[in-house]
Design a protein around this motif. Structure first.
Motif, short mmCIF file in Angstrom:
data_model
loop_
_atom_site.label_atom_id
_atom_site.label_comp_id
_atom_site.label_asym_id
_atom_site.label_seq_id
_atom_site.Cartn_x
_atom_site.Cartn_y
_atom_site.Cartn_z
N PHE A 1 24.53 37.42 11.69
CA PHE A 1 24.02 36.27 11.40
C PHE A 1 22.64 36.06 11.48
O PHE A 1 22.06 35.16 10.99
N GLU B 1 23.25 36.79 6.64
CA GLU B 1 24.10 37.18 5.86
C GLU B 1 25.56 36.46 6.36
O GLU B 1 25.74 36.44 7.42
N ASN B 2 26.44 36.59 5.31
CA ASN B 2 28.03 36.14 5.77
C ASN B 2 28.59 37.59 6.28
O ASN B 2 28.47 38.70 5.38
N PRO B 3 29.35 37.38 7.32
CA PRO B 3 29.84 38.67 7.92
C PRO B 3 31.06 39.18 6.98
O PRO B 3 31.76 38.25 6.41
N PHE B 4 31.04 40.44 6.78
CA PHE B 4 32.15 41.11 5.97
C PHE B 4 32.48 42.26 6.82
O PHE B 4 32.08 43.30 7.03
N HIS C 1 30.13 45.17 6.81
CA HIS C 1 29.11 45.09 7.64
C HIS C 1 29.50 46.09 8.96
O HIS C 1 28.85 46.70 9.49
N VAL D 1 33.97 32.88 10.79
CA VAL D 1 34.47 33.84 10.02
C VAL D 1 35.87 33.59 9.29
O VAL D 1 36.74 33.40 9.96
N LYS D 2 35.80 33.70 8.04
CA LYS D 2 36.74 33.27 7.33
C LYS D 2 37.79 34.78 7.08
O LYS D 2 37.21 35.90 7.11
#
Length: 191
Positions: free
Chosen positions: A95, A99-102, A128, A175-176
């Protein structure tokens, strides 16, 4: 040097050598302890392993003897080729980068070569971090390292005592979470 000799290099034998290895910062994959063992230092070792969330398996002495002819004193530990991370430490760093967590969450993965291949794919897909359960998962060993082609050193691997709790932590952090299985009606691209 054959594979069997390499695997033996990744082991520590005995309570005190294991405690010294932990004090020296070695990452422990899992520990096999002889059923009924109650020697000096046993309680201290168990407390240390519990504190570090290291998987422990109690096995018959015969299994330990099959793994090694050395004087194991009822304890054999497997050294991990990588350090494990906590998801609670990795997520904020992602975060902070904006960035969007993957994350890739793996459950019931048992083959070390498949694990390595998955890590290779995850790295090229931009994952990530990888989240695995502490127990009942493929061991990280020389086979995993080789099949990952180095990806194992580039992606943080997080261990979880309870995947459900970790998934709820991710969801609570915004997080989705999506699940994939070979039994699904839709392909991942349709979803």
């Amino acid at each position: 040097m054959n594979n069997r000799e390499k695997d033996k290099q990744e082991m520590i034998y005995g309570i005190h050598p294991l405690m010294e290895a932990v004090d020296a910062g070695k990452e422990i994959e899992k520990v096999l302890i002889q059923k009924g063992l109650r020697s000096d230092g046993f309680k201290e070792l168990m407390a240390l392993l519990k504190e570090l969330s290291v998987p422990v398996q109690f096995v018959p002495r015969e299994k330990l003897n099959r793994l090694s002819r050395k004087n194991h004193q009822g304890v054999i530990a497997f050294i991990s080729p990588v350090s494990f991370y906590k998801i609670e430490d990795v997520l904020p760093m992602i975060f902070e980068k904006g960035e969007n967590p993957f994350f890739l969450i793996l459950d019931k993965l048992t083959d070390v070569r498949n694990f390595g291949a998955i890590l290779r794919t995850a790295e090229s897909a931009g994952v990530h971090a990888v989240l695995i359960p502490t127990r009942n998962t493929a061991q990280l060993n020389s086979g995993t390292v080789k099949s990952s082609a180095g990806a194992i050193y580039k992606i943080p691997i997080c261990r979880s005592e309870n995947l459900k709790v970790s998934i709820n932590y991710l969801k609570g952090s915004g997080v989705k979470v999506c699940a994939a299985t070979e039994k699904a009606d839709k392909s991942i691209y349709d979803a």
